[in-house]
Design a protein around this motif. Structure first.
Motif, PDB file in Angstrom:
ATOM      1  N   HIS A 181       3.160  12.570   6.443  1.00  6.35           N
ATOM      2  CA  HIS A 181       4.564  12.614   7.219  1.00  6.35           C
ATOM      3  C   HIS A 181       5.533  11.706   7.509  1.00  6.35           C
ATOM      4  N   HIS A 182       4.295  10.232   6.862  1.00  4.42           N
ATOM      5  CA  HIS A 182       5.011   8.671   6.438  1.00  4.42           C
ATOM      6  C   HIS A 182       5.157   8.103   5.123  1.00  4.42           C
ATOM      7  N   LEU A 183       4.910   8.650   4.231  1.00  2.00           N
ATOM      8  CA  LEU A 183       5.090   8.826   3.069  1.00  2.00           C
ATOM      9  C   LEU A 183       6.754   9.402   2.734  1.00  2.00           C
ATOM     10  N   GLU A 184       6.870   9.987   3.371  1.00  2.98           N
ATOM     11  CA  GLU A 184       8.828  10.593   3.428  1.00  2.98           C
ATOM     12  C   GLU A 184       9.325   9.901   4.310  1.00  2.98           C
ATOM     13  N   LEU A 185       8.769   9.596   5.546  1.00  3.16           N
ATOM     14  CA  LEU A 185       9.778   9.083   6.019  1.00  3.16           C
ATOM     15  C   LEU A 185      10.396   7.198   5.138  1.00  3.16           C
ATOM     16  N   GLY A 186       8.701   7.253   4.841  1.00  2.00           N
ATOM     17  CA  GLY A 186       9.244   5.537   4.073  1.00  2.00           C
ATOM     18  C   GLY A 186       9.987   5.505   2.903  1.00  2.00           C
ATOM     19  N   ALA A 187       9.905   6.859   2.562  1.00  2.00           N
ATOM     20  CA  ALA A 187      10.635   6.746   1.096  1.00  2.00           C
ATOM     21  C   ALA A 187      12.423   6.860   1.272  1.00  2.00           C
ATOM     22  N   ARG A 188      12.284   7.792   2.859  1.00  2.00           N
ATOM     23  CA  ARG A 188      13.681   8.057   3.009  1.00  2.00           C
ATOM     24  C   ARG A 188      14.268   6.390   3.634  1.00  2.00           C
ATOM     25  N   GLU A 189      13.385   5.519   4.240  1.00  2.00           N
ATOM     26  CA  GLU A 189      13.655   4.739   4.954  1.00  2.00           C
ATOM     27  C   GLU A 189      13.571   3.457   3.416  1.00  2.00           C
ATOM     28  N   GLY A 190      13.440   3.694   2.773  1.00  2.00           N
ATOM     29  CA  GLY A 190      13.797   2.572   0.924  1.00  2.00           C
ATOM     30  C   GLY A 190      12.878   2.056   0.302  1.00  2.00           C
ATOM     31  N   LEU A 191      11.645   2.465   0.606  1.00  2.00           N
ATOM     32  CA  LEU A 191      10.580   2.345  -0.204  1.00  2.00           C
ATOM     33  C   LEU A 191      10.508   2.866  -1.217  1.00  2.00           C
ATOM     34  N   SER A 192      10.274   2.080  -2.243  1.00  2.00           N
ATOM     35  CA  SER A 192      10.300   3.375  -3.798  1.00  2.00           C
ATOM     36  C   SER A 192       8.526   3.436  -3.390  1.00  2.00           C
ATOM     37  N   ASP A 193       8.623   4.427  -5.017  1.00  2.00           N
ATOM     38  CA  ASP A 193       7.352   5.141  -4.861  1.00  2.00           C
ATOM     39  C   ASP A 193       6.433   3.605  -5.433  1.00  2.00           C
ATOM     40  N   HIS A 194       6.548   2.787  -6.049  1.00  2.00           N
ATOM     41  CA  HIS A 194       5.848   1.645  -6.662  1.00  2.00           C
ATOM     42  C   HIS A 194       5.764   1.045  -5.039  1.00  2.00           C
ATOM     43  N   GLU A 195       6.084   1.167  -4.240  1.00  2.00           N
ATOM     44  CA  GLU A 195       5.632   0.103  -2.848  1.00  2.00           C
ATOM     45  C   GLU A 195       4.948   1.393  -2.113  1.00  2.00           C
ATOM     46  N   LEU A 196       5.325   2.545  -2.191  1.00  2.00           N
ATOM     47  CA  LEU A 196       4.598   2.888  -0.933  1.00  2.00           C
ATOM     48  C   LEU A 196       3.582   3.583  -2.147  1.00  2.00           C
ATOM     49  N   ALA A 197       3.050   3.305  -3.405  1.00  2.00           N
ATOM     50  CA  ALA A 197       1.990   2.929  -4.238  1.00  2.00           C
ATOM     51  C   ALA A 197       0.558   2.307  -3.622  1.00  2.00           C
ATOM     52  N   ALA A 198       1.805   1.038  -3.455  1.00  2.00           N
ATOM     53  CA  ALA A 198       0.707  -0.456  -3.557  1.00  2.00           C
ATOM     54  C   ALA A 198       0.383  -0.470  -1.812  1.00  2.00           C
ATOM     55  N   LEU A 199       1.098   0.111  -0.773  1.00  2.00           N
ATOM     56  CA  LEU A 199       0.559   0.548   0.559  1.00  2.00           C
ATOM     57  C   LEU A 199      -0.639   1.075   0.381  1.00  2.00           C
ATOM     58  N   THR A 200      -0.623   2.340  -0.689  1.00  2.00           N
ATOM     59  CA  THR A 200      -1.768   2.626  -0.340  1.00  2.00           C
ATOM     60  C   THR A 200      -2.679   2.711  -1.412  1.00  2.00           C
ATOM     61  N   GLY A 201      -3.086   1.113  -1.844  1.00  2.00           N
ATOM     62  CA  GLY A 201      -4.050   0.988  -2.765  1.00  2.00           C
ATOM     63  C   GLY A 201      -3.965   1.601  -4.059  1.00  2.00           C
ATOM     64  N   GLU A 202      -2.828   2.231  -4.712  1.00  2.00           N
ATOM     65  CA  GLU A 202      -2.502   2.663  -6.015  1.00  2.00           C
ATOM     66  C   GLU A 202      -2.110   1.506  -6.894  1.00  2.00           C
ATOM     67  N   ALA A 203      -1.200   0.479  -6.489  1.00  2.00           N
ATOM     68  CA  ALA A 203      -0.210  -0.578  -7.149  1.00  2.00           C
ATOM     69  C   ALA A 203      -0.522  -1.632  -6.918  1.00  2.00           C
ATOM     70  N   ALA A 204      -0.420  -2.713  -7.061  1.00  2.00           N
ATOM     71  CA  ALA A 204       0.409  -4.189  -6.591  1.00  2.00           C
ATOM     72  C   ALA A 204       1.049  -4.236  -6.229  1.00  2.00           C
ATOM     73  N   GLY A 205       0.902  -4.836  -4.831  1.00  2.00           N
ATOM     74  CA  GLY A 205       2.747  -5.163  -4.876  1.00  2.00           C
ATOM     75  C   GLY A 205       3.494  -6.376  -4.839  1.00  2.00           C
ATOM     76  N   THR A 206       4.869  -6.421  -4.766  1.00  2.00           N
ATOM     77  CA  THR A 206       5.595  -7.214  -4.964  1.00  2.00           C
ATOM     78  C   THR A 206       6.230  -7.628  -3.945  1.00  2.00           C
ATOM     79  N   TRP A 207       6.089  -7.838  -2.634  1.00  2.00           N
ATOM     80  CA  TRP A 207       6.325  -7.561  -1.519  1.00  2.00           C
ATOM     81  C   TRP A 207       7.647  -8.981  -1.304  1.00  2.00           C
ATOM     82  N   SER A 208       7.780  -9.691  -0.377  1.00  2.00           N
ATOM     83  CA  SER A 208       9.167  -9.994   0.395  1.00  2.00           C
ATOM     84  C   SER A 208       8.008 -10.846   1.120  1.00  2.00           C
ATOM     85  N   THR A 209       8.405 -11.817   1.311  1.00  2.00           N
ATOM     86  CA  THR A 209       6.805 -12.986   2.226  1.00  2.00           C
ATOM     87  C   THR A 209       6.984 -12.565   3.500  1.00  2.00           C
ATOM     88  N   ARG A 210       8.267 -11.361   3.941  1.00  2.00           N
ATOM     89  CA  ARG A 210       7.601 -10.997   5.445  1.00  2.00           C
ATOM     90  C   ARG A 210       7.052 -10.041   5.043  1.00  2.00           C
TER      91      ARG A 210
END
Length: 183
Positions: free
Chosen positions: A82-111
């Motif tokens: 449910h939330h991967l879909e909601l996250g995409a709608r809220e502006g999380l990119s495919d790469h960011e979604l992959a980073a949140l699920t351990g599939e990629a390295a994240g490049t996040w803001s400090t916050r």
């Protein structure tokens, strides 16, 4: 019938139908149509759930970042779906979604980096480390500091409930697989 089996519309009492009317009624997701088997608990829990989901003090992108990381850490395919879909709608990119699920390295803001760290720390030790808390305190409002562990904790609770009861994924997602290997 397993406890986690969603209650079909024809099986619902009038009270259960009324309780589900605010969450898509006959089309209520399996989470809701399972928990409604305990009407008193459903009645108490739903406002808290909807407060965190629909009225969070976090922007939608950050709320979903926290929920997705928690769902993945807890191995909750249902919440992750449910939330991967909601996250995409809220502006999380495919790469960011992959980073949140351990599939990629994240490049996040400090916050965002601190929010991911807080979710990880809450999952691992049920507490946000002092150093992380100090850094978050400089960036978040008092309301956000209070909501952060409650939001993560709520999704830990949901993950345990969904997994323990064996609540199935909804609709076409039931055949999907999601990255659930924890760190």
């Amino acid at each position: 019938m397993p406890v986690g089996a969603p209650l079909a519309p024809a099986e619902r009492t009038e009270e259960q139908r009324e309780l589900l009317s605010g969450v898509l009624g006959d089309d209520a997701p399996n989470l809701f149509s399972t928990v409604v088997r305990h009407p008193a608990l459903f009645r108490a829990w739903l406002p808290f759930c909807l407060q965190l989901l629909a009225h969070s003090v976090f922007p939608g992108r950050e709320r979903e970042l926290l929920i997705i990381r928690t769902a993945w850490r807890c191995g909750s395919a249902y919440e992750l779906a449910h939330h991967l879909e909601l996250g995409a709608r809220e502006g999380l990119s495919d790469h960011e979604l992959a980073a949140l699920t351990g599939e990629a390295a994240g490049t996040w803001s400090t916050r965002e980096r601190l929010l991911v760290a807080a979710a990880d720390e809450l999952h691992a030790n049920h507490v946000i480390r002092d150093v992380t808390w100090r850094e978050l305190s400089a960036l978040l409002t008092t309301e956000q500091l209070i909501e952060l562990p409650m939001l993560v904790g709520h999704y830990v609770l949901l993950a345990g409930t969904l997994r323990s009861l064996g609540v199935p994924l909804d609709g076409p997602q039931a055949a999907s697989t999601f990255p659930l290997q924890s760190l």
